[in-house]
Scaffold this active site. Structure first.
Site, short mmCIF file in Angstrom:
data_model
loop_
_atom_site.label_atom_id
_atom_site.label_comp_id
_atom_site.label_asym_id
_atom_site.label_seq_id
_atom_site.Cartn_x
_atom_site.Cartn_y
_atom_site.Cartn_z
N SER A 35 13.26 16.42 6.88
CA SER A 35 14.40 15.95 7.66
C SER A 35 15.71 16.45 7.07
O SER A 35 15.77 16.89 5.92
CB SER A 35 14.40 14.43 7.67
OG SER A 35 14.71 13.96 6.37
N CYS A 145 -6.27 8.87 11.75
CA CYS A 145 -7.05 8.71 10.50
C CYS A 145 -8.24 7.77 10.65
O CYS A 145 -9.18 7.84 9.85
CB CYS A 145 -6.15 8.27 9.36
SG CYS A 145 -5.08 6.87 9.74
N HIS A 234 -10.23 4.54 4.73
CA HIS A 234 -10.38 3.66 5.88
C HIS A 234 -11.87 3.39 6.09
O HIS A 234 -12.64 4.31 6.33
CB HIS A 234 -9.81 4.32 7.15
CG HIS A 234 -8.31 4.35 7.21
ND1 HIS A 234 -7.49 3.85 6.24
CD2 HIS A 234 -7.47 4.84 8.16
CE1 HIS A 234 -6.22 4.01 6.58
NE2 HIS A 234 -6.18 4.62 7.74
#
Lengths: 338, 338, 338, 338
Positions: A35, A145, A234
């Protein structure tokens, strides 16, 4: 060696990409973009290293560039995008239009009918969709994900039996929220039902991956997504209705027999799917790092009284589920287009 | 005032029972019983206090007794059992045979056809099963700590629509494993799929509770049970197939309209079911203590693409799911038999 | 290649030793020994793998042996001991008497005047103490897991200035308690002051290491040891009174200039001491793995208004602080005695 | 009943203040003020409740006001400030000038020579400093959340012996960083050395509290401040040099004999200091809630080889260390000025 740049290099996934690009056999990292807030600063200033182990000293002094094609050096062929959704939506087509191959981890274009959603060992043939893209370059995406371990566990079963429906739950790591992401106050000794649209993604992404280009698979999924106090990895539970109602043994056999598709990739591990026979596995801290974070661990394949069969799948969410997913897609592009 | 004793007083649930018995309007604690290892020592020596907040100084000097009816003082009418399964199996009938009312949190007799499995605000009428028990006293049980929030969330829906099937997942607190229970090594930054038979219990206990005495309800459930790094509070997800496929709004209305059954109990909170309208709730650390740990928090009642409707329910596992469950059953017995 | 056996192979440190012995350039693992409870079972049965990443499949089928010299195969020269204190006290001299070199991580003989307490890059010369040991073999020990980073941070400062006194605090990982070790209930969202004698060890071990054989250094240390909810990595704070009251800059220079002593060892990392210039480091999860877990990270070298100077040091407690400490000592023995 | 307003009502400490003001015997909450971002929204929208247990439903619909004196209703006499430092610096004198009594938890004016820094049971006499303040109202502050338990443990010892020096370490909870505060990524399975100026505060605040108005006590302190993965409760270790080198027994006696000063306050607990005799205490999760979060737990008073004596002290950092500290100061003001 193809020259690559990382977009969104200062974030959680951006740092994983930088780490995975060190000494890569196909790619040479040429530029780090982020950014406007970060552009112009050194990488170490803009993004103090926050992954485990050795710091990325080799890029510490690099100057972060703006996220525009003109800001890239000439020898960049591929951009790996770890941009937030809105920035990805705005800028990824601009990079593609400028002739670059954009390999994105962002969610912005995953459901765009022109853009393939690829796990390279599962549906490498979807790469063909780039042939008719409107841009001078190309745009490829990888799944969310949680959708990664789910789709990778379902792939052998969809091929062998056909998936009809899946009830899904997740135990998701905090790194999935990026950095700073979740507040420590919300997570310490706690779990946090995901308030965003993650559950919806699990209802469309596996279908796009496991279908043909332009023709998503027809099964239905419904998920409950909960953040837990783990760093990486996960865990996903799937209670599955499969055509013909195969036994757990038949399901295990299909998982064991699965052959990854497409070309051999530097980032693709052996085995792709690790089948654990332990009753208390997979577990994120112990299993997420398997295969350098690129192996999916599957366990507890058992009879489900409601749906037919159930299992757990676990993937390192910022490696297999994000940075490594994009990197492997870039490898697929590079090796296929040779 | 009825005199009560706690069996298994040195464990996690035993300590909660002691804490909840302080200044109880119906019961006076008369004795603390535990294993031979503890018997004869003071309570503070045998079970250093390990709950949050003030210590149980009022019982610190009590001498722990053996777990035999003869070891009890004469003025004990009710024994609250927090014994491990094997000890419960051996000893609870002995206490019942000795004329005591055994109100048990243990799993040993929950599926015994002679023994009621009761949540007092849900199926107080099952208490009638004690009338034909073979013992001079009686034996009453409460459900497993995950079955409690599940059955309590299902109760209004079974009454209003009829439950057909449920896919269930849990995010369970470490206190559910007792003390010392789970190894900190297994839990830090990790989750732990439950290797025991917890999943099976969720397939039979709600059915027994929500059916008639001797005639369990016919719906099927299949669960995935995972321990997470929280102290107290079991979060349960249920994806539900209800008869007539009611909308989330209809389900919410049934939950809102539910009237607890049976007599008003000192330990029964208002509200019994708390409906949260926040997208990131219920969450264990924030919601488990609601209603002194006796309220079940329900949230995210939403359409489920696979089963019809889905929701979360959360209960404090060692209060509503164990010590408080037993205590409320003892209150039910006492008030009913008056 | 020297043949080695691991004593106490089924514990936390035992598993780290097994992991570090794979493909070792000097040692070949020949045997795994453990308690009678484990002996006779396969290693996978006796000690289900509980470290992160790939399982130790190569030893999964090995039969665990009893902890007696006669149970060892003939080609074992060195035993690496990860025995609990009492077992170590009883058995280590028996192995040494049987002619084996016992390289121990246990605390039993660290303060024995016949036994050297060695960090091989710090005081390799203490190995000379083995020359007058009464056993046919030898016995070498390494320090407690908190004493390791403390002594390694103090070594350059004791050499450059002389340490007078140190106020020490620790933030210790749960793996330091072994397995199952701490109860998850005690650790979740909590810290746990160490009830044992760890604080005392920090008052004598650095002194023995930094002194001459038989003549401990004379400085005083006083520690507060607290277990925190981290997996691996002991963070240590030291507030130091150094002779001549050097400035933080002088202290940093001494740390930077420190040259490890003794021969180059396969397990010894570069750098031995990593100096971080970040204000929020070292941090266990991020820094413990540096140098394969063998590098000590030092940071925040600052003026201390009370003692003169203060700093943090961090080491992976089961690698640099235990398994790797013993292994490096075994390497030192092997390379010195050539 | 005095009318009070909370400044910074949407933050972590602001919510604790709201919770503690419910049914307060001296105060009636009249207004909630916060940043321009929140002003005009309902409290529930601006600050979704994030404390454990029941929500603050009674203020959920209140409209948040701007942080200006003119925005307050007329019947407000006291403002309790939980503002961030910069906002506090700008606005607290404005409120004081407007004739209000500002009771602040912020750090902005703690070292201002015109402003008292008060723990009401320790140095209530410092309130006299408000007599010469330049404002129409008054400004009172309370200490930093780590300085509170430190100063409260030192107070009896400074009175009995005189404190000369203290080496201090902390194990601080994440709530001390406010909300969202620390990133969950930085805290999960980790500890985080405090990069800010907390250590400096521990070198001046106890001195101001334990000295006379305008004449700080002369002892020196040097601290290491580390955030750990706990929700609430700052554990502090102090290694102390006391005049005359008293024994641990003498120190314990001084702690036991300490009589809180000033008037009895509604928020002041009995006991003020709880002395634990357990070797593994105090521990944040178990002890922080003692006395409604207002009791300081002290333990492990032992000989320190370096400084003379050492001990642990623990306080709930957002109750005794922040919201309750301010509230008790407001109580002191109200009762003293009667």
């Amino acid at each position: 060696m193809a020259g690559v740049a990382v977009l969104g290099a200062t974030g959680m996934v951006g740092q994983r990409l930088v780490a995975m690009l060190r000494d890569h056999p196909l790619f040479e990292l040429k530029a780090l973009c982020a950014s406007d807030r970060s552009a112009g600063r050194t990488y170490a200033e803009a993004a103090p290293w926050r992954l485990e182990g050795e710091d990325a000293d080799w890029v510490a002094d690099w100057r972060v560039r703006e996220c525009r094609p003109e800001a890239l050096p000439d020898d960049v062929d591929i951009v790996l995008s770890a941009l937030p959704t809105n920035e990805a939506k705005a800028m990824e087509p601009v990079f593609a239009e400028a002739g670059l191959v954009v390999v994105s981890n962002a969610g912005a274009y995953r459901q765009d009918p022109r853009v393939p959603l690829i796990i390279p060992e599962i549906n490498p043939d979807h790469l063909v969709m780039t042939a008719t893209q409107p841009w001078a370059g190309a745009l490829i995406t990888n799944p969310n994900c949680c959708a990664v371990p789910l789709a990778m566990a379902l792939a052998p079963l969809h091929a062998a039996f056909g998936v009809e429906a899946a009830c899904v739950s997740t135990w998701q790591a905090v790194s999935g929220a990026g950095y700073p992401g979740e507040s420590a106050w919300d997570m310490v000794g706690n779990v946090h039902p995901h308030p965003g649209d993650e559950e919806d993604k699990l209802g469309v992404e596996p279908q796009k991956i496991l279908g043909a280009p332009g023709a998503p698979a027809a099964f239905v999924t419904s998920a409950r997504c909960v953040r837990v106090n783990t760093a990486d990895g996960h865990l996903v539970s799937a209670q599955l209705h499969l055509r013909g109602n195969p036994s757990p043994e038949q399901v295990l056999e299909a998982l064991r027999d699965f052959t990854p598709r497409g070309p051999a990739l530097p980032s693709s591990p052996k085995p792709l799917l690790y089948l654990s026979d332990r009753r208390d596995r997979p577990a994120p801290r112990f299993d997420a790092g398997r295969g350098g974070g690129m192996t999916v661990t599957i366990g507890r394949v058992e009879r489900c009284a409601v749906m037919g069969v159930k299992l757990y799948a676990l993937a390192h969410n910022t490696v297999r589920g994000a940075a490594g997913a994009a990197l492997a897609n870039a490898e697929l592009w590079t090796l296929q287009s040779r």
